[in-house]
Enzyme design. Structure first.
Site, PDB file in Angstrom:
ATOM      1  N   ALA A  12      10.360  -6.346 131.996  1.00 42.17           N
ATOM      2  CA  ALA A  12      11.381  -5.577 131.288  1.00 42.17           C
ATOM      3  C   ALA A  12      11.868  -4.374 132.110  1.00 42.17           C
ATOM      4  O   ALA A  12      12.812  -3.710 131.715  1.00 42.17           O
ATOM      5  CB  ALA A  12      10.839  -5.094 129.948  1.00 42.17           C
ATOM      6  N   CYS A  13      11.248  -4.118 133.242  1.00 39.06           N
ATOM      7  CA  CYS A  13      11.562  -2.949 134.071  1.00 39.06           C
ATOM      8  C   CYS A  13      12.415  -3.347 135.269  1.00 39.06           C
ATOM      9  O   CYS A  13      12.028  -4.205 136.065  1.00 39.06           O
ATOM     10  CB  CYS A  13      10.255  -2.304 134.550  1.00 39.06           C
ATOM     11  SG  CYS A  13      10.471  -1.040 135.799  1.00 39.06           S
ATOM     12  N   GLY A  14      13.577  -2.717 135.406  1.00 37.91           N
ATOM     13  CA  GLY A  14      14.471  -3.011 136.522  1.00 37.91           C
ATOM     14  C   GLY A  14      13.841  -2.731 137.874  1.00 37.91           C
ATOM     15  O   GLY A  14      14.010  -3.503 138.821  1.00 37.91           O
TER      16      GLY A  14
END
Length: 142
Positions: A12-14
């Site tokens: 979920a983390c860019g």
């Protein structure tokens, strides 16, 4: 050939996704550990922090609910207590940590992973926001 690269990843983390893309751009497939589903044990977490040459507070993610509700910004918390919070609430572990034969690094920003990748970059690569990190000739731009 098996990879000797391990990433503690949050899909979920860019920044974590960009780091994973940079690793894969070398032609290697890392061992991907989704640390929110499979958190490191205490010894692994201590190893990651120590070998990345960070303090426990530097490895602590600050913009998440447990940090604020537990008031972890207070100076009375010991490293041991903060590690225990990170084990109890893995969302508190900053990410992505990457482990290679060349070292351990918290890869924020994602291009820091290039410092510990053993293989040359294969081709151009941009971050999700469009920022070019590796040009078409395989040269690192930062």
């Amino acid at each position: 050939m098996s990879s000797k690269i391990r990433i503690y990843h949050n899909p979920a983390c860019g920044t974590s996704r960009n780091t994973l893309a940079l690793i894969r751009n070398t032609g290697q497939e890392p061992e991907v550990i989704e640390y929110l589903k499979t958190p490191p044990n205490k010894a692994e977490l201590v190893h990651l922090i120590e070998n990345s040459k960070l303090s426990v507070r530097e490895a602590l993610r600050k913009n998440v609910e447990p940090y604020e509700t537990q008031k972890l910004d207070q100076p009375h918390w010991t490293d041991e207590q903060l590690i225990n919070f990170m084990i109890e609430y893995p969302i508190l572990i900053n990410r992505p940590f990457v482990v290679t034969e060349l070292g351990v690094k918290l890869c924020r920003p994602s291009e820091l992973v290039l410092d510990i990748l053993p293989a040359p970059q294969l081709g151009a690569l941009s971050k999700e926001d469009g920022e070019v990190i590796i040009d078409q000739d395989g040269n690192r731009l930062k």
